[in-house]
Design a protein around this motif. Sequence first.
Motif, PDB file in Angstrom:
ATOM      1  N   VAL A 143       0.833  -1.205   0.000  1.00 11.46           N
ATOM      2  CA  VAL A 143       0.000   0.000   0.000  1.00 11.46           C
ATOM      3  C   VAL A 143       0.867   1.254   0.000  1.00 11.46           C
ATOM      4  CG1 VAL A 143      -1.736   1.312   1.297  1.00 11.46           C
ATOM      5  CG2 VAL A 143      -1.916  -1.186   1.138  1.00 11.46           C
ATOM      6  N   ASN A 144       1.889   1.277   0.841  1.00 13.50           N
ATOM      7  CA  ASN A 144       2.766   2.458   0.896  1.00 13.50           C
ATOM      8  C   ASN A 144       3.620   2.604  -0.356  1.00 13.50           C
ATOM      9  OD1 ASN A 144       2.404   4.076   3.324  1.00 13.50           O
ATOM     10  ND2 ASN A 144       2.900   2.189   4.428  1.00 13.50           N
ATOM     11  N   ASN A 145       3.933   1.506  -1.010  1.00 16.63           N
ATOM     12  CA  ASN A 145       4.642   1.602  -2.292  1.00 16.63           C
ATOM     13  C   ASN A 145       3.769   2.282  -3.344  1.00 16.63           C
ATOM     14  OD1 ASN A 145       7.078   0.477  -1.507  1.00 16.63           O
ATOM     15  ND2 ASN A 145       6.459  -1.615  -2.014  1.00 16.63           N
ATOM     16  N   ILE A 146       2.487   1.995  -3.325  1.00 12.94           N
ATOM     17  CA  ILE A 146       1.554   2.666  -4.242  1.00 12.94           C
ATOM     18  C   ILE A 146       1.481   4.161  -3.909  1.00 12.94           C
ATOM     19  CG2 ILE A 146      -0.877   2.852  -4.915  1.00 12.94           C
ATOM     20  CD1 ILE A 146      -1.107  -0.144  -4.586  1.00 12.94           C
ATOM     21  N   LEU A 147       1.432   4.476  -2.613  1.00  9.25           N
ATOM     22  CA  LEU A 147       1.399   5.891  -2.219  1.00  9.25           C
ATOM     23  C   LEU A 147       2.657   6.619  -2.688  1.00  9.25           C
ATOM     24  CD1 LEU A 147      -0.039   5.643   1.424  1.00  9.25           C
ATOM     25  CD2 LEU A 147      -1.258   6.263  -0.671  1.00  9.25           C
ATOM     26  N   ARG A 148       3.808   5.971  -2.557  1.00  9.94           N
ATOM     27  CA  ARG A 148       5.063   6.584  -3.018  1.00  9.94           C
ATOM     28  C   ARG A 148       5.045   6.792  -4.531  1.00  9.94           C
ATOM     29  NH1 ARG A 148       7.410   2.731   0.462  1.00  9.94           N
ATOM     30  NH2 ARG A 148       8.186   3.616   2.407  1.00  9.94           N
ATOM     31  N   TYR A 149       4.470   5.828  -5.232  1.00  8.12           N
ATOM     32  CA  TYR A 149       4.416   5.929  -6.697  1.00  8.12           C
ATOM     33  C   TYR A 149       3.677   7.192  -7.138  1.00  8.12           C
ATOM     34  CZ  TYR A 149       3.364   4.674 -11.534  1.00  8.12           C
ATOM     35  OH  TYR A 149       3.253   4.693 -12.908  1.00  8.12           O
ATOM     36  N   GLY A 151       3.638   9.897  -5.412  1.00  9.57           N
ATOM     37  CA  GLY A 151       4.293  11.046  -4.810  1.00  9.57           C
ATOM     38  C   GLY A 151       3.825  11.392  -3.420  1.00  9.57           C
ATOM     39  N   MET A 152       3.183  10.444  -2.739  1.00  8.07           N
ATOM     40  CA  MET A 152       2.669  10.697  -1.390  1.00  8.07           C
ATOM     41  C   MET A 152       3.621  10.115  -0.356  1.00  8.07           C
ATOM     42  SD  MET A 152      -1.294   9.703  -2.269  1.00  8.07           S
ATOM     43  CE  MET A 152      -1.909  10.041  -0.625  1.00  8.07           C
ATOM     44  N   GLU A 153       3.540  10.655   0.853  1.00  4.27           N
ATOM     45  CA  GLU A 153       4.370  10.174   1.948  1.00  4.27           C
ATOM     46  C   GLU A 153       3.807   8.855   2.497  1.00  4.27           C
ATOM     47  OE1 GLU A 153       7.229  11.365   3.202  1.00  4.27           O
ATOM     48  OE2 GLU A 153       7.216  12.820   1.557  1.00  4.27           O
ATOM     49  N   PRO A 154       4.696   7.939   2.935  1.00  5.23           N
ATOM     50  CA  PRO A 154       4.201   6.686   3.524  1.00  5.23           C
ATOM     51  C   PRO A 154       3.439   6.944   4.819  1.00  5.23           C
ATOM     52  CG  PRO A 154       6.571   6.907   3.842  1.00  5.23           C
ATOM     53  CD  PRO A 154       6.167   8.009   2.908  1.00  5.23           C
ATOM     54  N   VAL A 155       2.475   6.093   5.073  1.00  6.80           N
ATOM     55  CA  VAL A 155       1.623   6.228   6.259  1.00  6.80           C
ATOM     56  C   VAL A 155       1.901   5.061   7.204  1.00  6.80           C
ATOM     57  CG1 VAL A 155      -0.751   6.358   7.108  1.00  6.80           C
ATOM     58  CG2 VAL A 155      -0.156   7.390   4.892  1.00  6.80           C
ATOM     59  N   PHE A 156       2.082   5.364   8.476  1.00  6.26           N
ATOM     60  CA  PHE A 156       2.285   4.321   9.497  1.00  6.26           C
ATOM     61  C   PHE A 156       0.905   3.849   9.978  1.00  6.26           C
ATOM     62  CE2 PHE A 156       6.247   6.432   9.151  1.00  6.26           C
ATOM     63  CZ  PHE A 156       7.231   5.548   9.575  1.00  6.26           C
ATOM     64  N   PHE A 157       0.276   3.014   9.159  1.00 11.33           N
ATOM     65  CA  PHE A 157      -1.102   2.597   9.412  1.00 11.33           C
ATOM     66  C   PHE A 157      -1.273   1.924  10.769  1.00 11.33           C
ATOM     67  CE2 PHE A 157      -1.009   2.758   4.748  1.00 11.33           C
ATOM     68  CZ  PHE A 157      -2.170   3.480   4.487  1.00 11.33           C
ATOM     69  N   MET A 158      -0.356   1.050  11.117  1.00 14.32           N
ATOM     70  CA  MET A 158      -0.531   0.211  12.306  1.00 14.32           C
ATOM     71  C   MET A 158      -0.226   0.927  13.615  1.00 14.32           C
ATOM     72  SD  MET A 158      -1.645  -2.297  10.675  1.00 14.32           S
ATOM     73  CE  MET A 158      -2.008  -3.264  12.124  1.00 14.32           C
ATOM     74  N   THR A 159       0.210   2.165  13.552  1.00 15.02           N
ATOM     75  CA  THR A 159       0.488   2.907  14.792  1.00 15.02           C
ATOM     76  C   THR A 159      -0.394   4.137  14.941  1.00 15.02           C
ATOM     77  OG1 THR A 159       2.260   4.150  13.703  1.00 15.02           O
ATOM     78  CG2 THR A 159       2.884   2.128  14.857  1.00 15.02           C
ATOM     79  N   LYS A 160      -1.334   4.319  14.036  1.00 12.49           N
ATOM     80  CA  LYS A 160      -2.234   5.477  14.098  1.00 12.49           C
ATOM     81  C   LYS A 160      -3.637   5.019  14.480  1.00 12.49           C
ATOM     82  CE  LYS A 160       0.282   8.521  10.969  1.00 12.49           C
ATOM     83  NZ  LYS A 160       0.593   9.498  12.026  1.00 12.49           N
ATOM     84  N   SER A 161      -4.176   5.626  15.538  1.00 10.32           N
ATOM     85  CA  SER A 161      -5.466   5.209  16.083  1.00 10.32           C
ATOM     86  C   SER A 161      -6.598   5.312  15.072  1.00 10.32           C
ATOM     87  CB  SER A 161      -5.802   6.047  17.320  1.00 10.32           C
ATOM     88  OG  SER A 161      -4.843   5.875  18.334  1.00 10.32           O
ATOM     89  N   GLU A 162      -6.556   6.342  14.210  1.00  6.50           N
ATOM     90  CA  GLU A 162      -7.674   6.571  13.295  1.00  6.50           C
ATOM     91  C   GLU A 162      -7.789   5.493  12.217  1.00  6.50           C
ATOM     92  OE1 GLU A 162      -4.338   9.449  11.917  1.00  6.50           O
ATOM     93  OE2 GLU A 162      -5.118   8.576  13.774  1.00  6.50           O
TER      94      GLU A 162
END
Length: 304
Positions: A143-149, A151-162
Amino acid sequence: MKAISSSARTLLKYKYLYLIMLPGLLWYFIFKYLPMYGVIIAFKNYNFSKGIWGSPWVGLKHFEFLFRNNDFFVIVKNTLLINVYELLFAFPIPILLAVLLNEMKNMMFKRTIQTVVYFPHFLSWVVFGGIIIQLLAPNEGFVNNILRYFGMEPVFFMTKSEYFRPIVILSSILKESGWGAIIYLAALSGIDQDQYEAATIDGANRWQKLLYVTIPGISNTVILMLILKIGYLLDVGFEQIYILYNPSIYDVGDVLSTYIYRIGLQGAQFSVTAAIGLFQSAIGFFLIWGTNRLARRYSDVSLW
């Protein structure tokens, strides 16, 4: 006497069916009913060395501790929210999937899709949860590789409450929807095909057949499954949450099952966890009883 003799005749007539049923009844008696006496430790200060009967009575002390503990209400809220979200978003998916599979005419394609959607159920949460974590990993996750593709910053999904609750719901849908659709497919197979033929003669299109034949044909099954699902509003699967959560998201991810594990097994507070279990069971019983009464009042379907 007539009633007794009638019961005896019925017992003798169906003796082999009762004999086949006996192992299941014994299993329930040994593993479900006999252990229920252990619930009394919820009213005792349980001590290993003294045993259940030797431990001193403390009455409602553990329940008072729970209801005065603010963390307990946060955990109950987390449990309820996750289950309500599952009821709203995950519960309808197996129904929709079953209807879509039922509408497929190409049997080879249908069986292939069924195999694909059933397969995740047979994976343990250790394996499936690990796959989810790897897909969402900040460095090499898909998922984060797609975001990088893009031009977006990677997201720490598993450490964010939302993100935690959506991840839990989505992972439940991916893992169990195919297996849950089996019950609805069985209900769909029981619909009289003459109804579809009559609808075709009356000029009904596929959407009208779905609306006026298919949905009413499985409505009884949907109501029964909904009643059972509501009874588990205070019960979230331990394995799924334990694999996916971490201390940084305890505020939204800590539920009753993980709390019981942490204070019961790790903290050895067995009486407190027994009190939580009794609280869960009591609430679950009243939820099923109340939902069953509503179903019986507004429809002709109920568990009892």
